[in-house]
Design a protein around this motif. Sequence first.
Motif, PDB file in Angstrom:
ATOM      1  N   MET A   1      -9.948  10.845  -6.191  1.00  0.00           N
ATOM      2  CA  MET A   1      -8.775  10.075  -6.613  1.00  0.00           C
ATOM      3  C   MET A   1      -7.554  10.536  -5.828  1.00  0.00           C
ATOM      4  SD  MET A   1      -6.922   9.940 -10.340  1.00  0.00           S
ATOM      5  CE  MET A   1      -8.372   9.270 -11.167  1.00  0.00           C
ATOM      6  N   LYS A   2      -6.834   9.586  -5.239  1.00  0.00           N
ATOM      7  CA  LYS A   2      -5.634   9.926  -4.486  1.00  0.00           C
ATOM      8  C   LYS A   2      -4.473  10.201  -5.433  1.00  0.00           C
ATOM      9  CE  LYS A   2      -6.645   7.560  -0.143  1.00  0.00           C
ATOM     10  NZ  LYS A   2      -6.142   6.610   0.883  1.00  0.00           N
ATOM     11  N   GLU A   3      -3.671  11.197  -5.072  1.00  0.00           N
ATOM     12  CA  GLU A   3      -2.495  11.542  -5.866  1.00  0.00           C
ATOM     13  C   GLU A   3      -1.307  11.748  -4.938  1.00  0.00           C
ATOM     14  OE1 GLU A   3      -3.273  14.845  -8.379  1.00  0.00           O
ATOM     15  OE2 GLU A   3      -4.828  13.829  -9.546  1.00  0.00           O
ATOM     16  N   TRP A   4      -0.108  11.461  -5.457  1.00  0.00           N
ATOM     17  CA  TRP A   4       1.121  11.600  -4.697  1.00  0.00           C
ATOM     18  C   TRP A   4       2.209  12.130  -5.632  1.00  0.00           C
ATOM     19  CZ3 TRP A   4      -1.793   7.172  -5.114  1.00  0.00           C
ATOM     20  CH2 TRP A   4      -2.446   6.711  -3.963  1.00  0.00           C
ATOM     21  N   THR A   5       3.361  12.403  -5.047  1.00  0.00           N
ATOM     22  CA  THR A   5       4.566  12.729  -5.811  1.00  0.00           C
ATOM     23  C   THR A   5       5.679  11.817  -5.337  1.00  0.00           C
ATOM     24  OG1 THR A   5       3.932  15.060  -6.053  1.00  0.00           O
ATOM     25  CG2 THR A   5       6.260  14.501  -6.376  1.00  0.00           C
ATOM     26  N   VAL A   6       6.383  11.187  -6.277  1.00  0.00           N
ATOM     27  CA  VAL A   6       7.510  10.323  -5.920  1.00  0.00           C
ATOM     28  C   VAL A   6       8.775  10.895  -6.553  1.00  0.00           C
ATOM     29  CG1 VAL A   6       6.092   8.261  -5.688  1.00  0.00           C
ATOM     30  CG2 VAL A   6       7.132   8.778  -7.887  1.00  0.00           C
ATOM     31  N   SER A   7       9.876  10.793  -5.824  1.00  0.00           N
ATOM     32  CA  SER A   7      11.153  11.309  -6.302  1.00  0.00           C
ATOM     33  C   SER A   7      11.991  10.185  -6.872  1.00  0.00           C
ATOM     34  CB  SER A   7      11.910  11.991  -5.149  1.00  0.00           C
ATOM     35  OG  SER A   7      11.187  13.091  -4.661  1.00  0.00           O
ATOM     36  N   LEU A   8      12.469  10.387  -8.093  1.00  0.00           N
ATOM     37  CA  LEU A   8      13.392   9.455  -8.732  1.00  0.00           C
ATOM     38  C   LEU A   8      14.669  10.234  -9.016  1.00  0.00           C
ATOM     39  CD1 LEU A   8      11.033   7.670 -11.300  1.00  0.00           C
ATOM     40  CD2 LEU A   8      11.355   7.187  -8.871  1.00  0.00           C
ATOM     41  N   GLY A   9      15.668  10.018  -8.191  1.00  0.00           N
ATOM     42  CA  GLY A   9      16.865  10.840  -8.320  1.00  0.00           C
ATOM     43  C   GLY A   9      16.534  12.269  -7.927  1.00  0.00           C
ATOM     44  N   GLU A  10      16.835  13.201  -8.804  1.00  0.00           N
ATOM     45  CA  GLU A  10      16.585  14.617  -8.513  1.00  0.00           C
ATOM     46  C   GLU A  10      15.276  15.122  -9.106  1.00  0.00           C
ATOM     47  OE1 GLU A  10      19.979  16.714  -9.925  1.00  0.00           O
ATOM     48  OE2 GLU A  10      21.339  15.888  -8.403  1.00  0.00           O
ATOM     49  N   LYS A  11      14.499  14.236  -9.731  1.00  0.00           N
ATOM     50  CA  LYS A  11      13.252  14.660 -10.370  1.00  0.00           C
ATOM     51  C   LYS A  11      12.044  14.069  -9.653  1.00  0.00           C
ATOM     52  CE  LYS A  11      12.849  14.953 -14.770  1.00  0.00           C
ATOM     53  NZ  LYS A  11      12.771  14.637 -16.233  1.00  0.00           N
ATOM     54  N   ASP A  12      10.964  14.820  -9.642  1.00  0.00           N
ATOM     55  CA  ASP A  12       9.708  14.363  -9.063  1.00  0.00           C
ATOM     56  C   ASP A  12       8.751  13.939 -10.171  1.00  0.00           C
ATOM     57  OD1 ASP A  12      10.592  14.897  -6.511  1.00  0.00           O
ATOM     58  OD2 ASP A  12       9.695  16.906  -6.445  1.00  0.00           O
ATOM     59  N   TYR A  13       7.993  12.884  -9.886  1.00  0.00           N
ATOM     60  CA  TYR A  13       7.028  12.361 -10.846  1.00  0.00           C
ATOM     61  C   TYR A  13       5.682  12.188 -10.153  1.00  0.00           C
ATOM     62  CZ  TYR A  13      11.074  11.232 -13.768  1.00  0.00           C
ATOM     63  OH  TYR A  13      12.213  11.303 -14.534  1.00  0.00           O
ATOM     64  N   PRO A  14       4.592  12.458 -10.873  1.00  0.00           N
ATOM     65  CA  PRO A  14       3.275  12.285 -10.264  1.00  0.00           C
ATOM     66  C   PRO A  14       2.876  10.807 -10.202  1.00  0.00           C
ATOM     67  CG  PRO A  14       3.049  12.991 -12.543  1.00  0.00           C
ATOM     68  CD  PRO A  14       4.522  13.021 -12.232  1.00  0.00           C
ATOM     69  N   ALA A  15       2.191  10.453  -9.135  1.00  0.00           N
ATOM     70  CA  ALA A  15       1.624   9.108  -8.980  1.00  0.00           C
ATOM     71  C   ALA A  15       0.159   9.263  -8.598  1.00  0.00           C
ATOM     72  CB  ALA A  15       2.376   8.326  -7.904  1.00  0.00           C
ATOM     73  N   ARG A  16      -0.672   8.355  -9.068  1.00  0.00           N
ATOM     74  CA  ARG A  16      -2.094   8.457  -8.752  1.00  0.00           C
ATOM     75  C   ARG A  16      -2.779   7.108  -8.930  1.00  0.00           C
ATOM     76  NH1 ARG A  16      -1.561  11.484 -13.620  1.00  0.00           N
ATOM     77  NH2 ARG A  16      -2.514  10.467 -15.439  1.00  0.00           N
ATOM     78  N   GLU A  17      -3.975   7.024  -8.378  1.00  0.00           N
ATOM     79  CA  GLU A  17      -4.802   5.848  -8.607  1.00  0.00           C
ATOM     80  C   GLU A  17      -5.091   5.731 -10.098  1.00  0.00           C
ATOM     81  OE1 GLU A  17      -8.345   5.337  -6.158  1.00  0.00           O
ATOM     82  OE2 GLU A  17      -7.519   6.833  -4.767  1.00  0.00           O
ATOM     83  N   LEU A  18      -5.035   4.517 -10.608  1.00  0.00           N
ATOM     84  CA  LEU A  18      -5.331   4.310 -12.021  1.00  0.00           C
ATOM     85  C   LEU A  18      -6.814   4.009 -12.216  1.00  0.00           C
ATOM     86  CD1 LEU A  18      -2.229   2.179 -13.095  1.00  0.00           C
ATOM     87  CD2 LEU A  18      -2.561   4.661 -13.243  1.00  0.00           C
ATOM     88  N   THR A  19      -7.298   4.295 -13.423  1.00  0.00           N
ATOM     89  CA  THR A  19      -8.686   4.050 -13.781  1.00  0.00           C
ATOM     90  C   THR A  19      -8.737   3.267 -15.085  1.00  0.00           C
ATOM     91  OG1 THR A  19      -8.967   6.043 -15.138  1.00  0.00           O
ATOM     92  CG2 THR A  19      -9.254   6.291 -12.754  1.00  0.00           C
ATOM     93  N   THR A  20      -9.934   2.935 -15.513  1.00  0.00           N
ATOM     94  CA  THR A  20     -10.091   2.179 -16.753  1.00  0.00           C
ATOM     95  C   THR A  20      -9.557   2.949 -17.965  1.00  0.00           C
ATOM     96  OG1 THR A  20     -12.365   3.031 -16.928  1.00  0.00           O
ATOM     97  CG2 THR A  20     -12.073   0.853 -15.938  1.00  0.00           C
ATOM     98  N   SER A  21      -9.434   4.263 -17.849  1.00  0.00           N
ATOM     99  CA  SER A  21      -8.891   5.050 -18.958  1.00  0.00           C
ATOM    100  C   SER A  21      -7.412   4.759 -19.189  1.00  0.00           C
ATOM    101  CB  SER A  21      -9.083   6.547 -18.700  1.00  0.00           C
ATOM    102  OG  SER A  21      -8.313   6.965 -17.578  1.00  0.00           O
ATOM    103  N   ASN A  22      -6.756   4.135 -18.206  1.00  0.00           N
ATOM    104  CA  ASN A  22      -5.334   3.798 -18.309  1.00  0.00           C
ATOM    105  C   ASN A  22      -5.087   2.371 -18.800  1.00  0.00           C
ATOM    106  OD1 ASN A  22      -5.419   5.538 -15.318  1.00  0.00           O
ATOM    107  ND2 ASN A  22      -4.189   6.316 -17.032  1.00  0.00           N
ATOM    108  N   MET A  23      -6.149   1.651 -19.172  1.00  0.00           N
ATOM    109  CA  MET A  23      -6.021   0.231 -19.474  1.00  0.00           C
ATOM    110  C   MET A  23      -4.985  -0.055 -20.563  1.00  0.00           C
ATOM    111  SD  MET A  23      -6.677  -2.892 -18.922  1.00  0.00           S
ATOM    112  CE  MET A  23      -8.082  -2.805 -17.798  1.00  0.00           C
TER     113      MET A  23
END
Length: 228
Positions: A1-23
């Motif tokens: 599973m691919k994962e990334w980090t995205v910055s929103l203002g001064e905070k970082d948030y995790p981003a990743r591929e979604l799966t059926t568990s996120n439905m």
Amino acid sequence: MKEWTVSLGEKDYPARELTTSNMEQILALQSVVLQHLENKEFLQPLTREEFEDSLKHRLMVGVFAGEELIAFRTLAIPVMDEHHLGYDIGLSEAELGDVVYQEITNVHPEYRGYGLQRKLADLVMELLQDSPYIYICATVAPFNFASLKDKLSQGMVIKALKRKYDNMLRYIFCKRLDGNAYIVFGENQMNIKMSDIEEQQKLLKAGWVGTNILQKEEEWYVVYKETI
């Protein structure tokens, strides 16, 4: 599973591929976004089944704040029917399997203003690296400026303007993903009012493509370029 980090203002948030568990999170966020839309025609919501298909093909990316899904972007494998966007951009039936759709982006209202739509666009395009798809297509309603700018910023162009999704007017965008030349521009350019649907459709039928939008005083225009 691919994962990334995205910055929103001064905070970082995790981003990743979604799966059926996120439905359930996906459906809940879509519901929140729909409730806050001023113009409901700007967004054609997806069904659980459509989300399931995108998840099966690993074509969804989400951003999280803790355990909460705060944004997602969806790609989709289109159904092979008469409504296929490949026909709208001039592809043959044999080429339809080369097309992937850029579907919807949902951002929780509390996290707007950070450019999340654009950040997610970069991530889903990364998902398409080394994919078998040659073309990516998308639809956007006229005057949905955020989504129009989003598609244009990715190098997509307007190839058609017609009624889709139960008779709702949509620009049809496309881009070639393999780096090969798809469109060669001529020297002529015209700015057409976004409200002038008929004139835009005439230019598109004649082979022109939309490449930008701009505002002059109170009026919005679409920039069209001739192709050769």
